[in-house]
Design a protein around this motif. Structure first.
Motif, PDB file in Angstrom:
ATOM      1  N   TYR A 282      -4.477  20.195  23.834  1.00 36.38           N
ATOM      2  CA  TYR A 282      -5.593  19.746  22.776  1.00 36.38           C
ATOM      3  C   TYR A 282      -7.097  20.397  23.310  1.00 36.38           C
ATOM      4  CZ  TYR A 282      -2.715  16.667  20.262  1.00 36.38           C
ATOM      5  OH  TYR A 282      -1.535  16.134  19.537  1.00 36.38           O
ATOM      6  N   VAL A 283      -7.763  20.448  22.249  1.00 31.19           N
ATOM      7  CA  VAL A 283      -9.193  20.930  22.343  1.00 31.19           C
ATOM      8  C   VAL A 283     -10.172  20.110  21.933  1.00 31.19           C
ATOM      9  CG1 VAL A 283     -10.871  22.640  22.174  1.00 31.19           C
ATOM     10  CG2 VAL A 283      -8.633  23.424  22.719  1.00 31.19           C
ATOM     11  N   ALA A 284     -11.055  19.566  22.598  1.00 32.22           N
ATOM     12  CA  ALA A 284     -12.205  18.443  22.321  1.00 32.22           C
ATOM     13  C   ALA A 284     -13.160  18.918  21.848  1.00 32.22           C
ATOM     14  CB  ALA A 284     -12.017  17.144  23.144  1.00 32.22           C
ATOM     15  N   LEU A 285     -13.976  18.861  20.719  1.00 33.45           N
ATOM     16  CA  LEU A 285     -15.052  19.333  20.143  1.00 33.45           C
ATOM     17  C   LEU A 285     -15.934  18.303  19.498  1.00 33.45           C
ATOM     18  CD1 LEU A 285     -14.868  22.384  18.212  1.00 33.45           C
ATOM     19  CD2 LEU A 285     -12.935  21.040  18.483  1.00 33.45           C
ATOM     20  N   PRO A 286     -17.379  18.534  19.553  1.00 31.60           N
ATOM     21  CA  PRO A 286     -17.976  17.909  18.385  1.00 31.60           C
ATOM     22  C   PRO A 286     -18.068  18.991  17.297  1.00 31.60           C
ATOM     23  CG  PRO A 286     -19.325  18.469  20.224  1.00 31.60           C
ATOM     24  CD  PRO A 286     -18.161  18.564  20.725  1.00 31.60           C
ATOM     25  N   SER A 287     -18.418  18.531  16.025  1.00 32.10           N
ATOM     26  CA  SER A 287     -18.618  19.812  15.067  1.00 32.10           C
ATOM     27  C   SER A 287     -19.789  20.549  15.262  1.00 32.10           C
ATOM     28  CB  SER A 287     -18.986  19.029  13.541  1.00 32.10           C
ATOM     29  OG  SER A 287     -19.825  17.940  13.862  1.00 32.10           O
ATOM     30  N   SER A 288     -20.489  20.489  16.078  1.00 32.53           N
ATOM     31  CA  SER A 288     -21.837  21.346  16.526  1.00 32.53           C
ATOM     32  C   SER A 288     -21.292  22.480  17.017  1.00 32.53           C
ATOM     33  CB  SER A 288     -22.805  20.584  17.299  1.00 32.53           C
ATOM     34  OG  SER A 288     -22.251  19.674  18.345  1.00 32.53           O
TER      35      SER A 288
END
Ligand code: MRU
Length: 375
Positions: A282-288
């Protein structure tokens, strides 16, 4: 997050209301030191020289850099038009410091758009300060939500394991709270699971050449009491083959709207090993951190090449002081690619502030429909 029991964020406007405080990440974990930024030049230096690093943190420091820039524009210009022109130039200087980082350009563009909407120079400075605070607050809030959504992935793995059997999670580089304003992206679900009483254990890739895993992620996890073990970068495949990894979670510096993930060099190899061993990646990221304009990450994302001294030399603590030693003899040439791109097909899912989606355009579009109508 807490540092020796005291709450910290990675960037803040100082009590004087004009200067900006940051943590000098280069000194960690051996020394905790904060630095005051007073000019656009200081902010550029902090980002380029990696006093600060990591997707959300770079974005938030850039937004604060734009506040410093706006204060300079107020002194150097007389009309709103010349103010905006000079601010755009300073924004370009900030953007040029780290080419791969998406949040950097995102934060600068946001500041320029909002400041440009004010028609008097004084109000422009106030707005730039407001944007800096909003970007930082939003980043912390989004990472907190990433933690809640990612928690479900860890919880479901835990429910299939023995009751006291910890969930073993492998992470690469530092996508912890130091890489954002608070909580982190890859670490937010880990903190959420740990705080909820789910036993977790983190395999921390040391992350050559600058060792952000060994130096930063391990320090962060230790501060929060999360069990972890530092490993050299090449161990992951072996651990996966022997059932010692249940899940990989990494962060990202830029992810295309089709789900290709640019992250610290070495991430791609971990994703390949995870695929071969049927381990969720999995890769975690905010939409920014999404790049809403780029389709093909491997061919189109610019990969930063850094100074070879980071490879040829290694730093660490020696009897209470930071020391550097040379690793490469003579004049052997070295290459220092800072990032690689993991194609979407190797990514099990993207953990965002709006929930988890597959790493493909259709599902990313489902979570962020407005981003597609904007472009
Ligand atoms: O070279 P760095 O430290 O600037 O690398 C960026 C990163 O911090 C990592 O790639 C990280 O895993 C993703 S950013 C949250």
């Amino acid at each position: 997050m807490l540092v020796d029991g005291k709450p910290y964020r990675t960037v803040w406007i100082e009590e004087d209301g004009t200067t900006v405080g940051i943590i000098d990440q280069r000194k960690l974990p051996f020394t905790f030191e904060t630095v005051s930024l007073k000019s656009t030049g200081d902010a550029c230096y902090a980002i380029r020289e990696m006093l600060v690093r990591g997707a959300g943190c770079i974005g938030a420091v850039a937004a604060h850099g734009m506040y410093l820039a706006a204060q300079e524009c107020l002194k150097a210009t007389v009309s709103p038009e010349s103010f905006d022109e000079l601010l755009a130039e300073k924004g370009t200087q900030l953007c040029e410091t780290r080419p791969t980082a998406m949040n950097l350009a995102w934060a600068v563009e946001r500041a320029l758009a909002e400041v440009g909407g004010e028609d008097c120079t004084q109000a422009k400075v106030v707005r730039a300060g407001g944007v800096a605070v909003e970007v930082a607050d939003e980043d912390a809030e989004w990472c907190h939500s990433i933690g809640k959504h990612g928690f479900s992935v860890i919880e479901s793995i835990f429910s299939k394991k023995g009751k006291n059997d910890p969930v073993n999670i492998l992470t690469h580089c530092n996508a912890g709270w130091l890489a954002f304003v608070d909580y982190g992206s890859a670490t937010a679900p880990i903190y959420a699971a740990h705080d909820a009483g789910i036993p977790v254990h983190v395999w921390v890739d040391e992350t050559r050449p600058r060792n952000q895993g060994a130096r930063l992620t391990a320090w962060e996890l230790a501060q929060h009491g999360v069990p972890h073990t530092v490993i050299v970068d090449n161990v992951g495949g072996h651990l996966m083959q022997h059932g010692e990894v249940d899940l990989c979670i990494t962060g990202t510096d830029r992810t295309t709207y089709t789900g290709d993930v640019a992250n610290k060099i070495g991430t791609y190899l971990k994703a390949l090993a995870a695929k071969d061993n049927d381990i969720p990646f999995y890769v975690a990221l905010p939409s920014s951190t999404f790049d809403w304009k780029t389709r093909d990450g491997v061919r189109e994302i610019p990969i930063e090449e850094r100074d070879g001294t980071e490879v040829a030399w290694i730093g660490g603590d020696y009897e209470g002081g930071e020391r550097e030693v040379k690793l490469v003899a003579g004049d052997s040439p070295v290459a220092n690619y800072a990032f690689d791109v993991t194609p979407a097909r190797l990514v099990s899912g993207l953990i965002t502030e709006r929930g988890i989606c597959e790493a493909d355009e259709t599902d990313i579009r489902r979570l962020f429909p407005e981003k597609f109508s904007e472009s």
